[in-house]
Design a protein around this motif. Sequence first.
Motif, mmCIF file in Angstrom:
data_model
loop_
_atom_site.group_PDB
_atom_site.id
_atom_site.type_symbol
_atom_site.label_atom_id
_atom_site.label_comp_id
_atom_site.label_asym_id
_atom_site.label_seq_id
_atom_site.Cartn_x
_atom_site.Cartn_y
_atom_site.Cartn_z
ATOM 1 N N SER A 94 0.616 -1.096 -0.243
ATOM 2 C CA SER A 94 0.075 -0.235 0.133
ATOM 3 C C SER A 94 0.652 1.508 -0.026
ATOM 4 O O SER A 94 2.103 1.929 0.293
ATOM 5 C CB SER A 94 -0.997 -0.314 1.466
ATOM 6 N N VAL A 95 -0.009 2.073 0.059
ATOM 7 C CA VAL A 95 0.546 3.364 -0.162
ATOM 8 C C VAL A 95 -0.193 3.826 1.290
ATOM 9 O O VAL A 95 -0.845 3.778 1.654
ATOM 10 C CB VAL A 95 0.389 4.832 -1.081
ATOM 11 N N VAL A 96 1.116 4.467 2.044
ATOM 12 C CA VAL A 96 0.781 4.872 3.824
ATOM 13 C C VAL A 96 -0.853 5.705 3.723
ATOM 14 O O VAL A 96 -1.091 6.206 3.138
ATOM 15 C CB VAL A 96 1.685 5.467 4.518
ATOM 16 N N GLY A 97 -1.482 4.828 4.346
ATOM 17 C CA GLY A 97 -3.199 5.753 4.858
ATOM 18 C C GLY A 97 -4.041 5.309 3.980
ATOM 19 O O GLY A 97 -4.932 5.623 3.741
ATOM 20 N N THR A 98 -3.322 3.951 2.956
ATOM 21 C CA THR A 98 -5.001 3.913 1.879
ATOM 22 C C THR A 98 -4.700 2.736 1.992
ATOM 23 O O THR A 98 -4.188 1.919 2.219
ATOM 24 C CB THR A 98 -4.241 4.122 -0.008
ATOM 25 N N GLU A 99 -5.724 1.830 1.088
ATOM 26 C CA GLU A 99 -6.206 0.773 0.937
ATOM 27 C C GLU A 99 -5.008 -0.036 0.287
ATOM 28 O O GLU A 99 -4.092 0.118 -0.384
ATOM 29 C CB GLU A 99 -7.520 0.074 -0.273
ATOM 30 N N GLN A 100 -4.953 -1.341 1.253
ATOM 31 C CA GLN A 100 -3.844 -2.627 0.569
ATOM 32 C C GLN A 100 -4.652 -3.649 -0.394
ATOM 33 O O GLN A 100 -5.291 -4.276 -0.461
ATOM 34 C CB GLN A 100 -3.440 -3.690 1.659
ATOM 35 N N PHE B 34 -13.319 -0.268 6.753
ATOM 36 C CA PHE B 34 -12.990 -0.455 5.732
ATOM 37 C C PHE B 34 -14.462 -1.559 5.104
ATOM 38 O O PHE B 34 -14.354 -2.588 6.508
ATOM 39 C CB PHE B 34 -12.067 -0.851 4.866
ATOM 40 N N TYR B 36 -13.481 -5.417 3.389
ATOM 41 C CA TYR B 36 -13.228 -6.138 2.068
ATOM 42 C C TYR B 36 -13.979 -7.035 1.797
ATOM 43 O O TYR B 36 -14.779 -7.807 2.676
ATOM 44 C CB TYR B 36 -11.902 -6.763 2.155
ATOM 45 N N LEU B 46 -10.584 -4.950 -1.397
ATOM 46 C CA LEU B 46 -11.228 -3.864 -1.121
ATOM 47 C C LEU B 46 -12.405 -3.665 -1.572
ATOM 48 O O LEU B 46 -12.684 -3.541 -2.364
ATOM 49 C CB LEU B 46 -10.696 -2.489 -0.875
ATOM 50 N N LYS B 91 -8.753 0.461 10.656
ATOM 51 C CA LYS B 91 -7.459 0.618 11.013
ATOM 52 C C LYS B 91 -7.327 1.514 12.738
ATOM 53 O O LYS B 91 -8.075 2.548 12.917
ATOM 54 C CB LYS B 91 -6.942 1.416 9.964
ATOM 55 N N ASN B 97 -0.441 2.199 9.092
ATOM 56 C CA ASN B 97 -1.863 1.501 8.082
ATOM 57 C C ASN B 97 -1.805 0.157 8.227
ATOM 58 O O ASN B 97 -1.789 -0.752 8.149
ATOM 59 C CB ASN B 97 -0.906 1.605 7.268
ATOM 60 N N LEU B 99 -3.412 -3.192 9.832
ATOM 61 C CA LEU B 99 -5.112 -3.716 9.518
ATOM 62 C C LEU B 99 -5.727 -4.115 10.707
ATOM 63 O O LEU B 99 -4.281 -4.856 10.756
ATOM 64 C CB LEU B 99 -5.445 -3.500 8.011
#
Lengths: 111, 111
Positions: A94-100, B34, B36, B46, B91, B97, B99
Amino acid sequence: NAGVTQTPKFQVLKTGQSMTLQCAQDMNHNSMYWYRQDPGMGLRLIYYSASEGTTDKGEVPNGYNVSRLNKREFSLRLESAAPSQTSVYFCASSVVGTEQYFGPGTRLTVT
Amino acid sequence: RKEVEQDPGPFNVPEGATVAFNCTYSNSASQSFFWYRQDCRKEPKLLMSVYSSGNEDGRFTAQLNRASQYISLLIRDSKLSDSATYLCVVKHEGATNKLIFGTGTLLAVQP
């Protein structure tokens, strides 16, 4: 783009054997993760790497080691496999703070 | 007690039905939420983020109740293709980040 790729897809090990699970991502993500998924337990974080050059323990790190080889690749090593490590292993990035984003998984059986 | 709890199901519903899943979380420091979706023997993907004001994406509506610490997912006009396991994910604030996954709720839409 392939996204997150993992090798191998399936593996059978005998107790005490070692192996490395490979993970690579082509999305230029900073953060990468290794999870295991067991019935009734949900996904549990083994190790993560917030950025290239750093790694940290997650919820269940015992029996595992990791290497963040470069920005793209994050490997998980089992030094001496045990039956309790039979599981499905997922790598994510992921980009930090966004979806994985998750890879397709590796199904590991330890006999 | 698990940090994120879901009814494992299975929820067996006919096509066209409306179905709702709830999820409770125990850590009041949880910041982001979130849903998923995970198909059988596949990786999680997601479905949607959950915002404080509630949000909708087509047939899917997610709600957050911070006071009661629960999250819901409503699926209207269920399709056969909605059959999957739905994972509730939270989170923590400042958790870089990381989860926390629930164990998932299995939905089976019947023809």
